[in-house]
Design a protein around this motif. Structure first.
Motif, PDB file in Angstrom:
ATOM      1  N   GLY A 247       0.804  -1.213   0.000  1.00  0.00           N
ATOM      2  CA  GLY A 247       0.000   0.000   0.000  1.00  0.00           C
ATOM      3  C   GLY A 247       0.834   1.257   0.000  1.00  0.00           C
ATOM      4  O   GLY A 247       0.455   2.270  -0.599  1.00  0.00           O
ATOM      5  N   ALA A 248       1.992   1.216   0.671  1.00  0.00           N
ATOM      6  CA  ALA A 248       2.857   2.392   0.711  1.00  0.00           C
ATOM      7  C   ALA A 248       3.412   2.736  -0.663  1.00  0.00           C
ATOM      8  O   ALA A 248       3.823   3.885  -0.896  1.00  0.00           O
ATOM      9  CB  ALA A 248       4.009   2.156   1.685  1.00  0.00           C
ATOM     10  N   ALA A 249       3.426   1.755  -1.567  1.00  0.00           N
ATOM     11  CA  ALA A 249       3.947   2.026  -2.904  1.00  0.00           C
ATOM     12  C   ALA A 249       3.160   3.135  -3.593  1.00  0.00           C
ATOM     13  O   ALA A 249       3.730   3.911  -4.378  1.00  0.00           O
ATOM     14  CB  ALA A 249       3.899   0.751  -3.749  1.00  0.00           C
ATOM     15  N   VAL A 250       1.881   3.262  -3.286  1.00  0.00           N
ATOM     16  CA  VAL A 250       1.068   4.293  -3.939  1.00  0.00           C
ATOM     17  C   VAL A 250       1.585   5.675  -3.576  1.00  0.00           C
ATOM     18  O   VAL A 250       1.824   6.524  -4.448  1.00  0.00           O
ATOM     19  CB  VAL A 250      -0.409   4.137  -3.541  1.00  0.00           C
ATOM     20  N   ALA A 251       1.767   5.931  -2.270  1.00  0.00           N
ATOM     21  CA  ALA A 251       2.210   7.251  -1.836  1.00  0.00           C
ATOM     22  C   ALA A 251       3.669   7.496  -2.174  1.00  0.00           C
ATOM     23  O   ALA A 251       4.036   8.563  -2.687  1.00  0.00           O
ATOM     24  CB  ALA A 251       1.986   7.395  -0.327  1.00  0.00           C
ATOM     25  N   LEU A 514      -2.423  12.179  -0.704  1.00  0.00           N
ATOM     26  CA  LEU A 514      -2.477  11.673  -2.072  1.00  0.00           C
ATOM     27  C   LEU A 514      -3.543  12.359  -2.922  1.00  0.00           C
ATOM     28  O   LEU A 514      -3.638  12.086  -4.126  1.00  0.00           O
ATOM     29  CB  LEU A 514      -2.750  10.165  -2.054  1.00  0.00           C
ATOM     30  N   GLY A 515      -4.335  13.229  -2.308  1.00  0.00           N
ATOM     31  CA  GLY A 515      -5.407  13.865  -3.045  1.00  0.00           C
ATOM     32  C   GLY A 515      -6.644  13.006  -3.162  1.00  0.00           C
ATOM     33  O   GLY A 515      -7.512  13.293  -3.983  1.00  0.00           O
ATOM     34  N   LEU A 516      -6.748  11.961  -2.335  1.00  0.00           N
ATOM     35  CA  LEU A 516      -7.887  11.051  -2.377  1.00  0.00           C
ATOM     36  C   LEU A 516      -8.900  11.337  -1.275  1.00  0.00           C
ATOM     37  O   LEU A 516      -9.933  10.674  -1.207  1.00  0.00           O
ATOM     38  CB  LEU A 516      -7.418   9.600  -2.256  1.00  0.00           C
ATOM     39  N   GLY A 517      -8.588  12.293  -0.394  1.00  0.00           N
ATOM     40  CA  GLY A 517      -9.462  12.570   0.725  1.00  0.00           C
ATOM     41  C   GLY A 517      -9.994  13.984   0.685  1.00  0.00           C
ATOM     42  O   GLY A 517     -10.688  14.384  -0.247  1.00  0.00           O
ATOM     43  N   ALA A 518      -9.655  14.755   1.733  1.00  0.00           N
ATOM     44  CA  ALA A 518     -10.136  16.129   1.826  1.00  0.00           C
ATOM     45  C   ALA A 518      -9.614  16.957   0.654  1.00  0.00           C
ATOM     46  O   ALA A 518      -8.598  16.634   0.037  1.00  0.00           O
ATOM     47  CB  ALA A 518      -9.689  16.747   3.151  1.00  0.00           C
ATOM     48  N   GLY A 526      -2.771  15.928   6.207  1.00  0.00           N
ATOM     49  CA  GLY A 526      -2.134  15.336   5.034  1.00  0.00           C
ATOM     50  C   GLY A 526      -2.200  16.247   3.826  1.00  0.00           C
ATOM     51  O   GLY A 526      -1.214  16.418   3.092  1.00  0.00           O
ATOM     52  N   ALA A 527      -3.366  16.863   3.594  1.00  0.00           N
ATOM     53  CA  ALA A 527      -3.498  17.792   2.478  1.00  0.00           C
ATOM     54  C   ALA A 527      -2.607  19.012   2.668  1.00  0.00           C
ATOM     55  O   ALA A 527      -2.011  19.532   1.701  1.00  0.00           O
ATOM     56  CB  ALA A 527      -4.960  18.219   2.324  1.00  0.00           C
ATOM     57  N   SER A 528      -2.484  19.498   3.910  1.00  0.00           N
ATOM     58  CA  SER A 528      -1.602  20.644   4.184  1.00  0.00           C
ATOM     59  C   SER A 528      -0.147  20.301   3.893  1.00  0.00           C
ATOM     60  O   SER A 528       0.594  21.117   3.339  1.00  0.00           O
ATOM     61  CB  SER A 528      -1.760  21.079   5.645  1.00  0.00           C
ATOM     62  N   LEU A 529       0.254  19.084   4.260  1.00  0.00           N
ATOM     63  CA  LEU A 529       1.633  18.666   3.997  1.00  0.00           C
ATOM     64  C   LEU A 529       1.905  18.602   2.501  1.00  0.00           C
ATOM     65  O   LEU A 529       2.941  19.099   2.025  1.00  0.00           O
ATOM     66  CB  LEU A 529       1.886  17.307   4.650  1.00  0.00           C
ATOM     67  N   ALA A 530       0.990  18.007   1.736  1.00  0.00           N
ATOM     68  CA  ALA A 530       1.187  17.909   0.290  1.00  0.00           C
ATOM     69  C   ALA A 530       1.223  19.289  -0.353  1.00  0.00           C
ATOM     70  O   ALA A 530       2.022  19.547  -1.262  1.00  0.00           O
ATOM     71  CB  ALA A 530       0.066  17.071  -0.328  1.00  0.00           C
ATOM     72  N   ARG A 531       0.366  20.191   0.118  1.00  0.00           N
ATOM     73  CA  ARG A 531       0.309  21.526  -0.474  1.00  0.00           C
ATOM     74  C   ARG A 531       1.554  22.350  -0.149  1.00  0.00           C
ATOM     75  O   ARG A 531       1.939  23.241  -0.912  1.00  0.00           O
ATOM     76  CB  ARG A 531      -0.944  22.241   0.043  1.00  0.00           C
ATOM     77  N   SER A 532       2.216  22.061   0.969  1.00  0.00           N
ATOM     78  CA  SER A 532       3.368  22.858   1.397  1.00  0.00           C
ATOM     79  C   SER A 532       4.690  22.347   0.842  1.00  0.00           C
ATOM     80  O   SER A 532       5.700  23.062   0.936  1.00  0.00           O
ATOM     81  CB  SER A 532       3.439  22.873   2.935  1.00  0.00           C
ATOM     82  N   LEU A 533       4.715  21.139   0.302  1.00  0.00           N
ATOM     83  CA  LEU A 533       5.989  20.584  -0.169  1.00  0.00           C
ATOM     84  C   LEU A 533       6.672  21.438  -1.243  1.00  0.00           C
ATOM     85  O   LEU A 533       7.896  21.599  -1.208  1.00  0.00           O
ATOM     86  CB  LEU A 533       5.769  19.153  -0.684  1.00  0.00           C
ATOM     87  N   PRO A 534       5.966  22.002  -2.227  1.00  0.00           N
ATOM     88  CA  PRO A 534       6.664  22.820  -3.226  1.00  0.00           C
ATOM     89  C   PRO A 534       7.338  24.064  -2.648  1.00  0.00           C
ATOM     90  O   PRO A 534       8.226  24.628  -3.282  1.00  0.00           O
ATOM     91  CB  PRO A 534       5.541  23.215  -4.210  1.00  0.00           C
ATOM     92  N   TYR A 535       6.929  24.490  -1.452  1.00  0.00           N
ATOM     93  CA  TYR A 535       7.494  25.692  -0.839  1.00  0.00           C
ATOM     94  C   TYR A 535       8.374  25.340   0.353  1.00  0.00           C
ATOM     95  O   TYR A 535       8.535  26.138   1.275  1.00  0.00           O
ATOM     96  CB  TYR A 535       6.368  26.629  -0.393  1.00  0.00           C
ATOM     97  N   LEU A 536       8.945  24.137   0.323  1.00  0.00           N
ATOM     98  CA  LEU A 536       9.669  23.620   1.473  1.00  0.00           C
ATOM     99  C   LEU A 536      10.882  24.466   1.822  1.00  0.00           C
ATOM    100  O   LEU A 536      11.177  24.702   2.999  1.00  0.00           O
ATOM    101  CB  LEU A 536      10.091  22.176   1.192  1.00  0.00           C
ATOM    102  N   GLU A 537      11.605  24.958   0.833  1.00  0.00           N
ATOM    103  CA  GLU A 537      12.822  25.714   1.110  1.00  0.00           C
ATOM    104  C   GLU A 537      12.507  27.097   1.664  1.00  0.00           C
ATOM    105  O   GLU A 537      13.236  27.617   2.499  1.00  0.00           O
ATOM    106  CB  GLU A 537      13.662  25.826  -0.163  1.00  0.00           C
ATOM    107  N   ARG A 538      11.413  27.719   1.227  1.00  0.00           N
ATOM    108  CA  ARG A 538      11.088  29.064   1.681  1.00  0.00           C
ATOM    109  C   ARG A 538      10.317  29.060   2.997  1.00  0.00           C
ATOM    110  O   ARG A 538      10.501  29.960   3.822  1.00  0.00           O
ATOM    111  CB  ARG A 538      10.271  29.799   0.605  1.00  0.00           C
ATOM    112  N   ALA A 539       9.437  28.095   3.193  1.00  0.00           N
ATOM    113  CA  ALA A 539       8.615  28.034   4.415  1.00  0.00           C
ATOM    114  C   ALA A 539       8.594  26.608   4.932  1.00  0.00           C
ATOM    115  O   ALA A 539       7.587  25.898   4.799  1.00  0.00           O
ATOM    116  CB  ALA A 539       7.204  28.542   4.137  1.00  0.00           C
ATOM    117  N   PRO A 540       9.688  26.137   5.523  1.00  0.00           N
ATOM    118  CA  PRO A 540       9.741  24.728   5.951  1.00  0.00           C
ATOM    119  C   PRO A 540       8.747  24.389   7.056  1.00  0.00           C
ATOM    120  O   PRO A 540       8.261  23.262   7.119  1.00  0.00           O
ATOM    121  CB  PRO A 540      11.189  24.558   6.428  1.00  0.00           C
ATOM    122  N   LEU A 541       8.418  25.348   7.922  1.00  0.00           N
ATOM    123  CA  LEU A 541       7.512  25.031   9.027  1.00  0.00           C
ATOM    124  C   LEU A 541       6.100  24.736   8.552  1.00  0.00           C
ATOM    125  O   LEU A 541       5.349  24.044   9.228  1.00  0.00           O
ATOM    126  CB  LEU A 541       7.483  26.199  10.021  1.00  0.00           C
TER     127      LEU A 541
END
Length: 571
Positions: A247-251, A514-518, A526-541
């Motif tokens: 199952g982890a292979a999907v993510a 994964l975009g399968l929920g909220a 989870g959605a907040s984490l996925a949305r923040s990944l592209p801005y990881l270097e500028r806003a890591p928190l």
């Protein structure tokens, strides 16, 4: 006989899943011809003539049942069919993806065994020498608490983005295998390490260990005996870990852009490409079923003809003060952050995008200028609230099935081979994205272990001696059920369900990631984490805050589980 029955049940469940996938457009009341037309020809007008041409090409005019019959017959012959979207043979897409996934899963399984071996070897030495065996402490608990999608996100942040030591995306060489294998294997390795140390501690309490030591047997021989006795109860757990890796292979494949089965299945679910989705599901679920059957066969062989289980020894816990301190260090900051965030505004403020932490915004702002701490508090309601709902529904299903053990055990054993990501994809195809679908997907994979436990509790309650006395006194079956059997089952089952609440919350978060929920704009962790990944270097928190919240929640519950109870004074 039991092995054959398990195989037949698994095959029946797999056939039911494939049939459900084949009927999903009609179950969801969607026109599959419209889906295919939009996927193949994005700019073409959806006229009745165009839809009729697609139906004729795909054979949809024959009806869903005839189409499903032909698809299942083709899969039984090894014919994977033709993609609805690309028009290419499914085998050309799925088989190379299978080879990639097997490579990554094999590397992840090696990580699991390496971590478990590193934790079990010192335990075997201590047990062979007659010393106390612990559970592994904070290090093992920390590994077991890390969900795969979270490890993958942190791996991209630390080793790829900040340190530049390993590549973040692609799959062209051995160096691309390291981060996916670690992300998929660390959590399972932590779980197996803790279970292995517990099993060794239980076996070390058996009489034969002291007798061998008194007889002058070497440490190596005692360690081999301990390992042989501890392995049978561990092998079924190893099968569950293998399913979790599937199952982890999907993510993980989605995060690292690995062209494997998980990523192909997610893309097929998005495009409603049912032939590709059926083939991917058949292979992914088949891998989980195969792992379960192999582990069960190996466990039966190691246990011997009598199938003697490992002796149950009292579990090893740490001190009460240490457990309370660990709970305070994990739960208290999380509760304080959530409480503070709930009273703050999470409104959009584009003029203060990606700001650093300040007195106005303690954890900074996200890509839309919203307060990260406020979003963290609001996200707790989305993630934990949805997990509580899933826990309540799973508990009700398990409690009902517990009184039908002939049905509960085989269903639980078969359905336990479905990871939450696979269930999430099936629900999304049927119902669309949303938090309700995420709850249903988590319920679909959470009730099996609870139902198996409920069946065991029911069987134990029905054989209690006081029930025979009540029957002799004229008590009816409903009275016995309401006043005696149900209380003996409901309480322990509720405790078990509560222990699984953090795992359900992480399942909700993984589907959001994964975009399968909220929805992508929701404050769900989870959605907040996925949305923040592209801005990881500028806003890591912005990314680290929900990641830390999920880890702290799980560690706090694990510490509460290990909390020793108060000793009652002797009377």
């Amino acid at each position: 006989m039991a092995l054959l029955r398990g195989l037949l049940v698994r095959l029946a469940v797999l056939a039911a899943v494939l049939a459900a996938i084949g009927l999903m457009p009609w179950l969801a009341r969607r026109d599959p011809a419209l889906t295919v037309l939009r996927a193949r020809y994005p700019g073409r007008e959806t006229t009745p003539a165009a839809l009729d041409a697609v139906r004729a090409e795909l054979g949809l005019d024959a009806g869903p049942l005839a189409l499903l019959r032909d698809r299942l017959a083709g899969l039984a012959r090894g014919d994977l069919g033709t993609s609805w979207v690309s028009g290419e043979p499914v085998a050309g897409t799925v088989l190379p993806a299978l080879a990639v996934s097997l490579t990554v899963m094999g590397a992840a399984f090696a990580v699991v065994l390496a971590i478990a071996g590193a934790a079990a070897l010192p335990a075997l030495r201590r047990a062979a020498d007659g010393r106390r065996v612990g559970t592994g402490g904070v290090a093992v608990a920390g590994l077991a608490a890390l969900p795969e999608f979270l490890v993958a996100a942190l791996g991209v942040a630390v080793f790829a983005a900040w340190l530049g030591l390993l590549p973040a995306y692609g799959f062209t060489g051995p160096e691309h295998l390291v981060l996916p294998a670690l992300a998929m294997g660390l959590s399972g390795g932590g779980v197996l390490a803790r279970l292995a140390r517990d099993a060794v501690g239980h076996v070390a309490a058996e009489d034969w260990v002291r007798q061998w030591r008194a007889a002058g047997c070497t440490r190596r021989r005692i360690m081999r005996g301990l390992l042989r006795r501890a392995l049978p109860p561990l092998l079924p757990q190893l099968a569950i870990i293998a399913v979790s890796i599937t199952g982890a292979a999907v993510a993980v494949e989605t995060v690292f852009a690995v062209p494997g089965l998980g990523r192909a299945a997610l893309a097929a679910a998005d495009a409603q490409d049912l032939p590709v989705l059926q083939a991917c599901m058949a292979l992914l679920v088949g891998l989980g079923f195969t792992a379960g059957l192999l582990a069960r066969t190996a466990a039966d062989r190691l246990a011997g003809p009598a199938g003697t289980p490992t002796a149950a020894a009292p579990p090893v816990h740490g001190s009460r003060r240490g457990a309370l301190l660990w709970i305070a260090c994990t739960a208290a900051p999380l509760l304080a952050a959530v409480g503070y965030g709930l009273v703050r505004s999470g409104a959009v403020a584009t003029g203060s995008r990606l700001e650093a932490p300040s007195a106005a915004h303690w954890l900074g702002t996200d890509e839309l200028g919203r307060d990260v701490l406020a979003r963290l508090g609001q996200g707790s309601l989305w993630t934990v609230g949805a997990a509580v709902a899933a826990c309540a529904v799973s508990y009700a299903i398990a409690l009902a099935l517990g009184f039908v053990p002939r049905l509960a055990h085989p269903l639980a054993e078969a359905c336990n081979s479905f990871p939450v990501a696979i269930a999430g994809m099936l629900v999304v195809v049927l119902l669309g994205r949303g938090q309700t679908g995420a709850v249903l997907a988590v319920v679909a994979v959470s009730w099996p272990p609870l139902a198996a436990h409920a069946a065991e509790l029911t069987a134990r309650a029905r054989t209690a001696g006081h029930l025979e006395a009540r029957l002799a006194l004229g008590a009816g079956p409903w009275h016995l059920l309401r006043r005696h059997t149900l209380p003996l089952v409901a309480g322990p089952l509720a405790s078990h369900a509560a222990l699984r609440l953090p795992g359900m919350a992480l399942g909700i978060a993984s589907l959001g990631f994964l975009g399968l929920g909220a929805g992508p704009d929701s404050p769900e962790w989870g959605a907040s984490l996925a949305r923040s990944l592209p801005y990881l270097e500028r806003a890591p928190l912005a990314a680290l805050a929900p990641a830390a919240a999920m880890t702290a929640m799980t560690l706090a519950v694990m510490a509460a589980v290990a909390l020793p109870g108060r000793r009652r004074p002797a009377r």
